[in-house]
Every structure is written in structure tokens, then in C-alpha cells.
Design a protein around this motif. Structure first.
Motif, PDB file in Angstrom:
ATOM      1  N   THR A 294       8.299   8.221   2.511  1.00 58.80           N
ATOM      2  CA  THR A 294       8.869   8.480   3.760  1.00 58.80           C
ATOM      3  C   THR A 294       7.939   8.533   5.140  1.00 58.80           C
ATOM      4  OG1 THR A 294       8.671  11.054   3.522  1.00 58.80           O
ATOM      5  CG2 THR A 294      10.854   9.915   2.717  1.00 58.80           C
ATOM      6  N   ASP A 295       6.395   8.277   4.791  1.00 61.13           N
ATOM      7  CA  ASP A 295       5.687   8.362   6.000  1.00 61.13           C
ATOM      8  C   ASP A 295       5.301   6.849   5.896  1.00 61.13           C
ATOM      9  OD1 ASP A 295       5.649  11.155   5.839  1.00 61.13           O
ATOM     10  OD2 ASP A 295       4.095  11.280   4.453  1.00 61.13           O
TER      11      ASP A 295
ATOM     12  N   LYS B 290       0.792  -1.191  -0.092  1.00 60.19           N
ATOM     13  CA  LYS B 290       0.178  -0.042   0.006  1.00 60.19           C
ATOM     14  C   LYS B 290       0.719   1.389   0.162  1.00 60.19           C
ATOM     15  CE  LYS B 290      -4.016   2.589   0.876  1.00 60.19           C
ATOM     16  NZ  LYS B 290      -3.401   3.910   0.316  1.00 60.19           N
ATOM     17  N   ALA B 291       1.880   1.248   0.862  1.00 62.01           N
ATOM     18  CA  ALA B 291       2.892   2.557   0.911  1.00 62.01           C
ATOM     19  C   ALA B 291       3.506   2.519  -0.687  1.00 62.01           C
ATOM     20  CB  ALA B 291       3.602   2.432   2.043  1.00 62.01           C
ATOM     21  N   PHE B 292       4.169   1.418  -0.947  1.00 61.95           N
ATOM     22  CA  PHE B 292       4.733   1.422  -2.168  1.00 61.95           C
ATOM     23  C   PHE B 292       3.977   2.057  -3.316  1.00 61.95           C
ATOM     24  CE2 PHE B 292       6.645  -0.366  -6.092  1.00 61.95           C
ATOM     25  CZ  PHE B 292       7.874  -0.034  -6.032  1.00 61.95           C
ATOM     26  N   SER B 293       2.859   1.914  -3.303  1.00 58.08           N
ATOM     27  CA  SER B 293       1.748   2.253  -4.356  1.00 58.08           C
ATOM     28  C   SER B 293       1.545   3.508  -4.500  1.00 58.08           C
ATOM     29  CB  SER B 293       0.612   1.494  -4.372  1.00 58.08           C
ATOM     30  OG  SER B 293      -0.320   1.791  -3.374  1.00 58.08           O
TER      31      SER B 293
ATOM     32  N   SER C 174      11.629   1.997   8.430  1.00 56.32           N
ATOM     33  CA  SER C 174      12.761   1.008   7.703  1.00 56.32           C
ATOM     34  C   SER C 174      12.702   1.778   6.158  1.00 56.32           C
ATOM     35  CB  SER C 174      12.240  -0.506   7.383  1.00 56.32           C
ATOM     36  OG  SER C 174      12.908  -1.246   6.584  1.00 56.32           O
ATOM     37  N   ARG C 175      14.174   1.518   5.819  1.00 56.34           N
ATOM     38  CA  ARG C 175      14.689   1.988   4.503  1.00 56.34           C
ATOM     39  C   ARG C 175      13.814   0.919   3.184  1.00 56.34           C
ATOM     40  NH1 ARG C 175      16.228   4.122   0.337  1.00 56.34           N
ATOM     41  NH2 ARG C 175      18.312   4.271  -0.638  1.00 56.34           N
ATOM     42  N   ASN C 176      13.606   0.051   3.517  1.00 54.16           N
ATOM     43  CA  ASN C 176      12.950  -0.970   2.524  1.00 54.16           C
ATOM     44  C   ASN C 176      11.989  -1.993   3.339  1.00 54.16           C
ATOM     45  OD1 ASN C 176      11.918  -2.422   0.646  1.00 54.16           O
ATOM     46  ND2 ASN C 176      13.803  -2.619  -0.516  1.00 54.16           N
ATOM     47  N   PRO C 177      10.809  -1.465   3.831  1.00 55.60           N
ATOM     48  CA  PRO C 177       9.830  -2.380   4.817  1.00 55.60           C
ATOM     49  C   PRO C 177       9.212  -3.511   4.010  1.00 55.60           C
ATOM     50  CG  PRO C 177       8.917  -0.334   4.098  1.00 55.60           C
ATOM     51  CD  PRO C 177      10.188  -0.209   3.648  1.00 55.60           C
TER      52      PRO C 177
END
Length: 161
Positions: free
Chosen positions: A101-102, A89-92, A108-111
Motif C-alpha cells: 500500500t506504499d 521492487k514493490a511486489f517483492s 494504482s491497485r495493480n501498478p
């Protein structure tokens, strides 16, 4: 139950949900930076390990039992899937600069990789994989001579030595 079945919800979240949320995000997720020199070797090693992680569960089975290790595996697996859903969801929905960044990306830099690790750890525990880290008493006895003292203590009477 075949261990590969555990990967189906993961693939659904990772690809189908991402495509539904934003088709361009699926394309962004498939992009790699141009490879130079030793980066090509690292890329091929990365792809081989991905193939191993995907194919290995075909050779494993899940035997549901109410042991503490199985329950920890189930919790890790479900937590990994839930975390993967949040990261997809965040990546999209990146900001205007293309960065996230939210939300979960603050921690994490890459969750998404963190969610993969938690999910695959859960799969390893649920299947009692011989590749489970040796400090976790997995219950798998196919590699008895290679058991650690902790694993032998967790399963007395199953040791060959």
C-alpha cells in the motif's frame, strides 16, 4: 531488428529481477485464485492474449528513425520498463498483511499491469504495429484501405482510396 528483442529486458525485469529480490515473490506472482464457472473461460482468454502479446512481436521489426512517433514510442517503452522495475521492487516486499500500500502502490491497485500497458504501447509504437490504435498515426501502410483519416493525413500520398 526483430520486435521480440524489445521483450527481453521486460522478461528480465519481470522474472529474473523478481527472483533475485525475493524467490517467494516469483511464486506468488504465478498463483491464481481457484477458478469457478465462467472464470475458467476468462482465464483461458487471458492466457491466449498473453501468448499473442508475446508471439506477435516476432512478426514485427523496429526501424530506428527520428520521427516524433518513434521518440514517443521509445519514451513509453523506457518508462514502462522503469515502471516495471519499480513495481517488481514493490511486489517483492509486501507488508505483514501481504499487501503493498506504499510507494507506487498508493497510486494504482495493480501498478504492474499499468507498467505492462505502457511498455507494450511503446513496443507497438516502435514497431509501427498495424494494431496500434487507429487514432495514432503509426506510419504502417500494410493496411492502407483500413487507415483512418488521421493516419491518411499524417502520411499523404500513401493512400489507395
Amino acid at each position: 531488428m526483430n520486435g521480440f528483442i524489445l521483450l527481453l529486458p521486460f522478461f528480465f525485469i519481470r522474472f529474473a529481477v523478481l527472483a533475485v529480490l525475493d524467490r517467494t515473490s516469483l511464486q506468488r506472482a504465478a498463483m491464481f485464485a481457484p477458478l469457478k464457472g465462467n472464470e475458467k473461460t476468462a482465464y483461458y482468454i487471458y492466457q491466449l492474449t498473453n501468448a499473442g502479446v508475446i508471439l506477435y512481436p516476432f512478426f514485427l521489426t523496429v526501424k530506428p528513425k527520428l520521427s516524433p512517433l518513434f521518440l514517443v514510442g521509445l519514451i513509453c517503452y523506457l518508462l514502462g520498463l522503469l515502471l516495471c522495475l519499480f513495481t517488481v521492487k514493490a511486489f517483492s516486499s509486501p507488508d505483514k498483511s501481504g499487501l503493498n500500500t506504499d510507494g507506487i502502490c498508493r497510486f494504482s491497485r495493480n501498478p504492474m499491469y499499468v507498467s505492462y500497458f505502457v511498455c507494450f504501447l511503446g513496443i507497438a509504437l516502435l514497431t509501427s504495429s498495424p494494431l496500434t490504435p487507429p487514432y495514432i498515426p503509426s506510419g504502417n501502410t500494410s493496411l492502407l484501405p483500413l487507415q483512418t483519416p488521421l493516419q491518411r493525413a499524417a502520411h499523404p500520398g500513401r493512400s489507395i482510396s
